[in-house]
Design a protein around this motif. Sequence first.
Motif, short mmCIF file in Angstrom:
data_model
loop_
_atom_site.label_atom_id
_atom_site.label_comp_id
_atom_site.label_asym_id
_atom_site.label_seq_id
_atom_site.Cartn_x
_atom_site.Cartn_y
_atom_site.Cartn_z
N SER A 140 1.17 -5.17 9.51
CA SER A 140 2.18 -5.43 8.47
C SER A 140 3.59 -5.37 9.06
O SER A 140 3.81 -4.82 10.14
CB SER A 140 2.05 -4.41 7.35
OG SER A 140 2.51 -3.15 7.78
N THR B 90 3.21 -9.52 13.41
CA THR B 90 3.05 -9.29 11.97
C THR B 90 2.55 -10.54 11.26
O THR B 90 2.71 -11.67 11.75
CB THR B 90 4.37 -8.85 11.33
OG1 THR B 90 5.32 -9.92 11.45
CG2 THR B 90 4.91 -7.59 12.00
N SER C 274 -2.63 -2.58 8.10
CA SER C 274 -2.81 -2.80 6.67
C SER C 274 -4.10 -2.16 6.17
O SER C 274 -5.12 -2.19 6.86
CB SER C 274 -2.83 -4.30 6.36
OG SER C 274 -1.60 -4.87 6.67
N ARG D 231 1.14 -13.41 3.05
CA ARG D 231 -0.10 -12.98 2.39
C ARG D 231 -1.24 -13.96 2.67
O ARG D 231 -2.39 -13.55 2.82
CB ARG D 231 0.10 -12.81 0.89
CG ARG D 231 0.92 -11.59 0.54
CD ARG D 231 0.93 -11.38 -0.97
NE ARG D 231 1.86 -10.36 -1.35
CZ ARG D 231 1.59 -9.06 -1.39
NH1 ARG D 231 0.39 -8.64 -1.05
NH2 ARG D 231 2.50 -8.20 -1.75
#
Length: 132
Positions: free
Chosen positions: A84, A29, A90, A44
């Motif tokens: 994700s 992830t 994503s 992010r």
Amino acid sequence: MVKLTDESRAFHYGVYTIVSQIPEGKVTTYGHIAYLLDKPANSRQVGTSLKHYHAIFRDLNQGYAPQDEEFLNVDTLPWWRVISSSGKISPREDSHGQYRQADFLRREGVDVSPAHLIDTGEFGWFPEEVDL
């Protein structure tokens, strides 16, 4: 052309170094990559690093020739192995990107549901540390 600070160059280089170590048929992830970089709040930014890797590679490769050990080959980064934290591929600005990622993973033997979910218990790669 992207011009990066030394700090962001180090972060991006770390992201790509980790992504390059994800074994075929496994996923990890964005958050786990940030954790491995000792930047757990930066998941992010990991996503941004992968989204813009073509441009960032150009900056990171300045001064290196393709035969140099430090040179990063844009064609060998297995970006599709990063998903994700919910176990889902994503969303992309380009909806075809999700399907392309799912296809790459399926070719490696990863089961991807029609909703683009992946069982991270079976296919996850979550080491406590990696070589950077």
